[in-house]
Write a protein that holds these residues in place. Structure first.
Motif, PDB file in Angstrom:
ATOM      1  N   ILE A  60       0.839  -1.204   0.000  1.00  0.00           N
ATOM      2  CA  ILE A  60       0.000   0.000   0.000  1.00  0.00           C
ATOM      3  C   ILE A  60       0.876   1.257   0.000  1.00  0.00           C
ATOM      4  CG2 ILE A  60      -1.845   1.220   1.213  1.00  0.00           C
ATOM      5  CD1 ILE A  60      -2.249  -1.487   2.794  1.00  0.00           C
ATOM      6  N   TYR A  61       0.686   2.102  -1.001  1.00  0.00           N
ATOM      7  CA  TYR A  61       1.378   3.386  -1.014  1.00  0.00           C
ATOM      8  C   TYR A  61       0.829   4.281   0.098  1.00  0.00           C
ATOM      9  CZ  TYR A  61       4.054   2.992  -5.375  1.00  0.00           C
ATOM     10  OH  TYR A  61       4.963   2.646  -6.343  1.00  0.00           O
ATOM     11  N   LEU A  62       1.709   4.946   0.800  1.00  0.00           N
ATOM     12  CA  LEU A  62       1.312   5.855   1.864  1.00  0.00           C
ATOM     13  C   LEU A  62       0.923   7.218   1.296  1.00  0.00           C
ATOM     14  CD1 LEU A  62       4.238   5.042   4.318  1.00  0.00           C
ATOM     15  CD2 LEU A  62       1.821   4.468   4.686  1.00  0.00           C
ATOM     16  N   PRO A  63       0.026   7.937   1.985  1.00  0.00           N
ATOM     17  CA  PRO A  63      -0.234   9.316   1.577  1.00  0.00           C
ATOM     18  C   PRO A  63       1.052  10.138   1.687  1.00  0.00           C
ATOM     19  CG  PRO A  63      -1.872   8.544   3.165  1.00  0.00           C
ATOM     20  CD  PRO A  63      -0.780   7.526   3.146  1.00  0.00           C
ATOM     21  N   GLU A  64       1.137  11.196   0.928  1.00  0.00           N
ATOM     22  CA  GLU A  64       2.361  11.991   0.880  1.00  0.00           C
ATOM     23  C   GLU A  64       2.780  12.520   2.245  1.00  0.00           C
ATOM     24  OE1 GLU A  64       2.274  15.041  -2.024  1.00  0.00           O
ATOM     25  OE2 GLU A  64       2.020  13.678  -3.737  1.00  0.00           O
ATOM     26  N   ASN A  65       1.825  12.829   3.102  1.00  0.00           N
ATOM     27  CA  ASN A  65       2.156  13.438   4.394  1.00  0.00           C
ATOM     28  C   ASN A  65       2.319  12.409   5.519  1.00  0.00           C
ATOM     29  OD1 ASN A  65      -0.592  12.790   4.385  1.00  0.00           O
ATOM     30  ND2 ASN A  65      -1.083  14.367   5.909  1.00  0.00           N
ATOM     31  N   VAL A  66       2.336  11.120   5.176  1.00  0.00           N
ATOM     32  CA  VAL A  66       2.442  10.074   6.196  1.00  0.00           C
ATOM     33  C   VAL A  66       3.708   9.259   5.956  1.00  0.00           C
ATOM     34  CG1 VAL A  66       1.386   7.998   7.167  1.00  0.00           C
ATOM     35  CG2 VAL A  66      -0.062   9.930   6.488  1.00  0.00           C
ATOM     36  N   LYS A  67       4.467   9.062   7.024  1.00  0.00           N
ATOM     37  CA  LYS A  67       5.681   8.255   6.945  1.00  0.00           C
ATOM     38  C   LYS A  67       5.437   6.891   7.591  1.00  0.00           C
ATOM     39  CE  LYS A  67       8.872  12.199   7.221  1.00  0.00           C
ATOM     40  NZ  LYS A  67       9.978  12.809   8.007  1.00  0.00           N
ATOM     41  N   GLY A  68       6.004   5.876   6.981  1.00  0.00           N
ATOM     42  CA  GLY A  68       5.864   4.541   7.543  1.00  0.00           C
ATOM     43  C   GLY A  68       6.453   4.436   8.933  1.00  0.00           C
ATOM     44  N   LYS A  70       8.062   4.680   0.730  1.00  0.00           N
ATOM     45  CA  LYS A  70       6.794   5.207   0.255  1.00  0.00           C
ATOM     46  C   LYS A  70       5.605   4.279   0.485  1.00  0.00           C
ATOM     47  CE  LYS A  70       8.999   7.897  -3.445  1.00  0.00           C
ATOM     48  NZ  LYS A  70       9.046   8.146  -4.910  1.00  0.00           N
ATOM     49  N   TYR A  71       5.845   3.105   1.046  1.00  0.00           N
ATOM     50  CA  TYR A  71       4.731   2.163   1.150  1.00  0.00           C
ATOM     51  C   TYR A  71       4.909   1.227   2.343  1.00  0.00           C
ATOM     52  CZ  TYR A  71       7.619  -1.655  -0.814  1.00  0.00           C
ATOM     53  OH  TYR A  71       8.568  -2.619  -1.022  1.00  0.00           O
ATOM     54  N   ILE A  72       3.836   0.523   2.673  1.00  0.00           N
ATOM     55  CA  ILE A  72       3.845  -0.503   3.710  1.00  0.00           C
ATOM     56  C   ILE A  72       3.219  -1.770   3.132  1.00  0.00           C
ATOM     57  CG2 ILE A  72       3.774   1.106   5.646  1.00  0.00           C
ATOM     58  CD1 ILE A  72       0.755   0.588   5.827  1.00  0.00           C
ATOM     59  N   ARG A  73       3.378  -2.887   3.859  1.00  0.00           N
ATOM     60  CA  ARG A  73       2.883  -4.162   3.347  1.00  0.00           C
ATOM     61  C   ARG A  73       2.002  -4.868   4.388  1.00  0.00           C
ATOM     62  NH1 ARG A  73       7.760  -7.450   2.272  1.00  0.00           N
ATOM     63  NH2 ARG A  73       8.622  -6.212   3.974  1.00  0.00           N
ATOM     64  N   PHE A  74       0.890  -5.364   3.908  1.00  0.00           N
ATOM     65  CA  PHE A  74      -0.144  -6.015   4.717  1.00  0.00           C
ATOM     66  C   PHE A  74      -0.232  -7.469   4.233  1.00  0.00           C
ATOM     67  CE2 PHE A  74      -5.086  -5.670   5.576  1.00  0.00           C
ATOM     68  CZ  PHE A  74      -5.023  -6.784   6.382  1.00  0.00           C
ATOM     69  N   ALA A 114      -5.470   8.428  10.379  1.00  0.00           N
ATOM     70  CA  ALA A 114      -6.086   9.648  10.916  1.00  0.00           C
ATOM     71  C   ALA A 114      -5.195  10.280  11.985  1.00  0.00           C
ATOM     72  CB  ALA A 114      -7.466   9.327  11.486  1.00  0.00           C
ATOM     73  N   GLU A 115      -4.595   9.445  12.834  1.00  0.00           N
ATOM     74  CA  GLU A 115      -3.700   9.961  13.870  1.00  0.00           C
ATOM     75  C   GLU A 115      -2.441  10.575  13.273  1.00  0.00           C
ATOM     76  OE1 GLU A 115      -2.981   7.184  17.058  1.00  0.00           O
ATOM     77  OE2 GLU A 115      -5.053   6.444  16.970  1.00  0.00           O
ATOM     78  N   CYS A 116      -2.107  10.166  12.063  1.00  0.00           N
ATOM     79  CA  CYS A 116      -0.951  10.759  11.363  1.00  0.00           C
ATOM     80  C   CYS A 116      -1.340  12.003  10.593  1.00  0.00           C
ATOM     81  CB  CYS A 116      -0.334   9.740  10.405  1.00  0.00           C
ATOM     82  SG  CYS A 116       0.572   8.410  11.215  1.00  0.00           S
ATOM     83  N   GLY A 117      -2.595  12.418  10.691  1.00  0.00           N
ATOM     84  CA  GLY A 117      -3.044  13.640  10.040  1.00  0.00           C
ATOM     85  C   GLY A 117      -3.668  13.452   8.675  1.00  0.00           C
TER      86      GLY A 117
END
Length: 431
Positions: A360-368, A393-397, A424-427
């Motif tokens: 899953i690609y992360l939103p631009e303002n969120v860091k893994g 840029k991404y995480i894995r599920f 949501a907690e990451c903004g």
């Protein structure tokens, strides 16, 4: 010179240092919750006899069934005693059913080791120094397979796809027509990207254009969650490991090789380039075990073999088609929820998306590095990215095995809820 779209590259694989750096970054995001939080973390696991722990939803190791873990606690016994020999023989017979082969010339192997040992089996036994190998590159692990082959002296060409995609049949056909290859390797699911490679049509192409070429599949992240019809698709080798969709603790290298591959082994001009990984050393052992005859080359792990026996017994209690269909059904639902959150997958095309994991690609303002610890506090462990071009840029599920087939555990819903809350907690605000 090869056209740019083909992107042959014999030197682009990441160095050992690069690979270690990527993995360390992946591990950095896998913080576990504090012990004081574990009872809350494990509320969904009331049906399990396992101690409270965060739900492990990385692309392997996966969550294990209680009976598999209980089987691993088997008392100590001789690895050449009749009881264990019978168990090991049953395991090898069941693997034939899992891989869907009835050809008596094909041969299963179960060795102590990780999935990576499968690469060594192929590189040291089926390829001699100076022979040509075509590696289809779809991510970090296909790069690793290429690195392993080079260690044993293979002449490796790679067709490398952009992150999230896979080499296409026309460019593969062009390569096969230009050079004679002893082996073609394909990573069925590259665990770094969640990219699923198609095997049936690929193998048919090889049979048409270069029938002498061995088709070898890295199935570490696909066996038991994606269909593999070994005989029907005329595959020559599939290497995998115990700890992913098969659902057994890590420590066993599991593989299947065709009669054609065994003939290639037996017709070598030079001895295999490994001792422990020599299929010539292991072949009579595996044949004897399957015939329920004691044999010895190196000591197996009786406890892990008992766990694998239980895992395979469970898998084969129902039709394999039902198992694959369930993984696809749950995967589709997960991917729909991911899309509803406004997120994109690394594997962009639906036909290229694995059914046992989602990258899953992360939103631009969120860091893994921010999100993964938050998920861990909520009792869910995802994995960070490890593809060298997009690692941050991404995480894995990971969603395979018990977490999918035992919905009463609540693992998937818990993970998706945690992901939405964590973002949501990451903004992040979904569209």
């Amino acid at each position: 010179m090869a056209p740019p779209s083909r992107n042959y590259n014999s030197t682009a694989s990441p160095s050992v240092v690069d690979r270690l750096s990527l993995v360390s970054g992946h591990l950095a995001g896998r913080n576990q919750t504090n012990i004081s939080n574990l009872s809350a973390v494990n509320q969904s696991r009331t049906m399990s006899s396992q101690p409270p722990h965060p739900t492990l939803l990385i692309p392997g190791p996966i969550e294990f069934d209680d009976a598999v873990l209980k089987a691993m606690s088997h008392y100590s016994e001789s690895h050449v005693g009749p009881a264990f020999v019978s168990t090991f023989g049953d395991v090898l017979s069941m693997l034939r059913k899992l891989f869907q082969t009835s050809d008596p010339a094909s041969q299963p192997f179960v060795l102590s080791g990780s999935g990576t040992l499968g690469w060594d089996l192929v590189a040291s036994n089926l390829v001699e120094a100076g022979e040509n190998v075509l590696v289809l590159g779809s991510g970090y692990f296909s790069d690793g397979f290429a690195d392993c082959l080079k260690v044993y002296g293979a002449n490796v060409d790679e067709i490398k796809a952009a992150p999230g995609s896979r080499p296409q049949l026309p460019e593969i056909e062009k390569a096969l027509k230009e050079k004679k290859y002893k082996v073609l390797t394909v990573t069925h699911v590259d665990t770094s990207t969640g990219v699923l490679s198609e095997l049936k049509n690929l193998s048919a192409l090889v049979q048409k254009v270069s029938p002498e070429t061995l088709v070898i599949v890295d199935g570490v992240c696909s066996v038991a969650s994606e269909e593999i019809a070994f005989d029907d698709w005329k595959l020559d080798g599939v290497v995998t490991a115990s700890q992913k969709a098969i659902g057994c603790p890590a420590g066993l290298s599991v593989s299947m090789f065709s009669g054609k591959a065994i003939k290639a082994l037996e017709s070598r001009k030079t001895p295999p380039a490994s001792y422990f990984a020599s299929m010539k050393n292991w072949l009579p052992i595996m044949r004897n075990y399957e015939a329920k005859k004691p044999s010895y080359f190196a000591t197996p792990s009786p406890q892990l073999v008992h766990a694998l026996h239980e895992a395979l017994t469970q898998i084969l209690q129902k039709p394999l088609a039902e198992r694959f269909s369930k993984h696809k059904e749950v995967s589709d639902k997960i991917k729909q929820r991911i899309s509803a959150l406004g997120l994109k997958q690394v594997a962009g095309e639906s036909a290229d998306q694995a059914h046992g994991m989602t990258a899953i690609y992360l939103p631009e303002n969120v860091k893994g590095t921010d999100l993964l610890p938050i998920l861990a506090k909520k009792g869910v462990v995802f994995a960070g990215g490890i593809h060298k071009e997009i690692a941050t840029k991404y995480i894995r599920f990971g969603h395979m095995g018990a977490s999918i087939l035992q919905p009463e555990r609540g693992d998937v819903e818990k993970a998706l809820t945690a992901l939405e809350e964590g973002l949501a907690e990451c903004g992040y605000k979904k569209p």
